[in-house]
Enzyme design. Structure first.
Site, mmCIF file in Angstrom:
data_model
loop_
_atom_site.group_PDB
_atom_site.id
_atom_site.type_symbol
_atom_site.label_atom_id
_atom_site.label_comp_id
_atom_site.label_asym_id
_atom_site.label_seq_id
_atom_site.Cartn_x
_atom_site.Cartn_y
_atom_site.Cartn_z
ATOM 1 C CD GLU A 128 8.694 4.505 -0.461
ATOM 2 O OE1 GLU A 128 8.429 4.884 -1.605
ATOM 3 O OE2 GLU A 128 7.838 3.760 0.145
ATOM 4 C CG HIS A 132 7.399 2.531 -3.720
ATOM 5 N ND1 HIS A 132 6.946 3.658 -3.055
ATOM 6 C CD2 HIS A 132 6.119 2.205 -4.523
ATOM 7 C CE1 HIS A 132 5.560 4.058 -3.275
ATOM 8 N NE2 HIS A 132 5.221 2.864 -4.303
ATOM 9 C CB VAL A 133 10.330 -2.140 -7.513
ATOM 10 C CG1 VAL A 133 11.527 -1.423 -7.330
ATOM 11 C CG2 VAL A 133 10.469 -3.480 -6.589
ATOM 12 C CG ASP A 190 7.213 -2.327 -3.443
ATOM 13 O OD1 ASP A 190 8.463 -2.527 -3.571
ATOM 14 O OD2 ASP A 190 6.382 -1.547 -3.829
ATOM 15 C CB ALA A 207 -0.986 0.168 1.338
ATOM 16 N NE ARG A 208 1.391 5.958 -2.330
ATOM 17 C CZ ARG A 208 1.165 4.982 -3.387
ATOM 18 N NH1 ARG A 208 1.496 3.537 -3.287
ATOM 19 N NH2 ARG A 208 0.778 5.682 -4.529
#
Length: 304
Positions: A248, A267-268, A243, A219-220
Site C-alpha cells: 500500500e 484507505h479512506v 479499502d 482491516a489491514r
C-alpha cells in the site's frame, strides 16, 4: 508534563488539560521538531503513521504513553520501549469504518462502479442488480467496529454471524471459519493485524467461500494474501471490495487495478471530517487520566 499532538486544531479540541501540561504540535516532520523530544512524556503520532515514525522513540527517554489515532496498532506493537504504554483509538473509527463497509457492500451489489463508468461514457446502462436483503454476512472481527457494522446491517434483512479470536456467547471462534465460510455470501474483515491474522485470508480461505461471494477488507492489507486474492478474482468466481492493500499504496502496474470484480478505495474508511473531534476527545481524556494516575483506556495487549 509535555504532550505532543499532530494537529494544530487539536489545541481547541482536546479540552481542558492539567495546569502543568505543555501542549506542542508535531506533525511528523523531523526537520521541524517543536522542542527536544527527550522531554516528551505523552505522544500522539500522526494518524496512519507507519513504522518509519517509530524511530523517534529512541530519542524519548521520558516517554510514558503513546496514544494512537488509529484503531490498528500493528506498526507500533513490537517497537515499544520498556515502561511505555501503547493505547489505540478503539471507538474513534466505529462510525466511519462501519459506514464504509455498508457503503462498499451496497455499491458493489447494486453495481454502482459499473454505472459510474457508464455515466462517463454517457451510456444509459439499464439492467437488474444484486441486492443486500437476504444475504448471509460473516463478520470476522467482533470488536467495537464489528459491533458497529452489525448494528448498521441489521435493518437490511440480512443474517449475521460474528467471529473473534475465541468463541463466546453469540460469537464463533476463528477456528470455526472453515465450517462457516461456505455459507457466507459476504465476508467482512475488521481484525487487527497481528502475527495470527497476517495472511489469514489465503488461497484455502478464499476457496472455501461460495460462488458469487463478496470479500470486504476494512482491516489491514496483509490480512489478505494479495496474490491469492488476485488469482481467485481472476477466475471471476468471487468479488472483493477493499479499502486496504498489500503493498500500500497499490503499485500502478498491479493487476488488481484491472479486475472488474474488485471495488478499491485508497484507505479512506477512517478519513472523515468528524475524525479529529472524536480522536482528540479520547486524547484529552487519556492525558487527564495519565496526569491523575488513573488507568488508561484502550491499552494494547498482545497486539489488540
Amino acid at each position: 508534563m509535555k504532550v505532543w499532538i499532530p494537529h494544530e486544531a487539536g489545541r481547541s479540541l482536546i479540552g481542558e488539560l492539567p495546569p502543568d501540561t505543555t501542549l506542542e504540535v508535531f506533525t511528523g516532520d523531523d526537520t521541524s521538531l517543536p522542542s527536544d523530544p527527550a522531554t516528551v512524556e505523552f505522544w500522539t503520532p500522526p494518524f496512519l503513521s507507519t513504522v518509519n515514525a517509530t524511530h523517534l522513540l529512541d530519542k524519548m527517554p521520558r516517554l510514558r504513553v503513546v496514544q494512537l489515532m488509529s484503531a490498528g496498532a500493528d506498526a507500533w506493537v513490537s517497537r515499544m520501549p520498556a515502561g511505555v504504554t501503547l493505547c489505540d483509538a478503539r471507538g474513534v473509527h466505529d462510525s466511519s469504518t462501519s459506514e464504509w463497509v455498508v457503503a462498499a457492500v451496497l455499491a458493489y451489489l447494486r453495481n454502482f462502479p459499473a454505472f459510474a463508468r457508464a455515466q462517463e461514457r454517457r451510456q444509459w446502462a439499464y439492467g437488474p442488480t444484486d441486492e443486500l436483503a437476504g444475504k448471509r454476512v460473516l463478520i470476522v472481527g467482533a470488536g467495537s467496529i464489528g459491533a458497529a457494522i452489525t448494528r448498521r446491517l441489521e435493518p437490511f434483512e440480512v443474517s449475521l454471524t460474528l467471529v473473534a479470536r475465541r468463541a463466546r456467547d453469540g460469537v464463533h471462534g476463528v477456528d470455526e471459519l472453515p465450517r462457516l465460510l461456505p455459507f457466507a455470501d459476504i465476508v467482512v474483515l475488521v481484525v487487527p493485524l497481528t502475527r495470527a491474522t497476517t495472511g489469514l485470508v489465503d488461497a484455502a480461505f478464499l476457496a472455501a467461500m461460495p460462488d458469487g461471494a463478496l470479500l470486504v477488507n476494512a482491516a489491514r492489507g496483509p490480512v489478505v494474501d494479495t496474490e491469492a486474492l488476485a488469482a481467485e478474482l481472476a477466475t471471476g468466481r468471487i468479488a472483493a471490495a477493499v479499502d486496504v492493500t498489500d503493498p500500500e499504496p497499490l503499485p500502478a502496474d498491479h493487476r488488481l487495478w484491472d479486475m472488474p470484480n474488485l471495488l478499491l478505495t485508497p484507505h479512506v474508511a477512517g478519513s472523515v471530517r468528524g475524525f479529529q473531534s472524536r480522536a482528540y476527545r479520547l486524547i484529552g481524556e487519556q492525558v487527564r487520566r495519565f496526569a491523575a494516575g488513573q488507568p488508561l483506556e484502550n491499552v494494547v495487549t498482545d497486539g489488540y
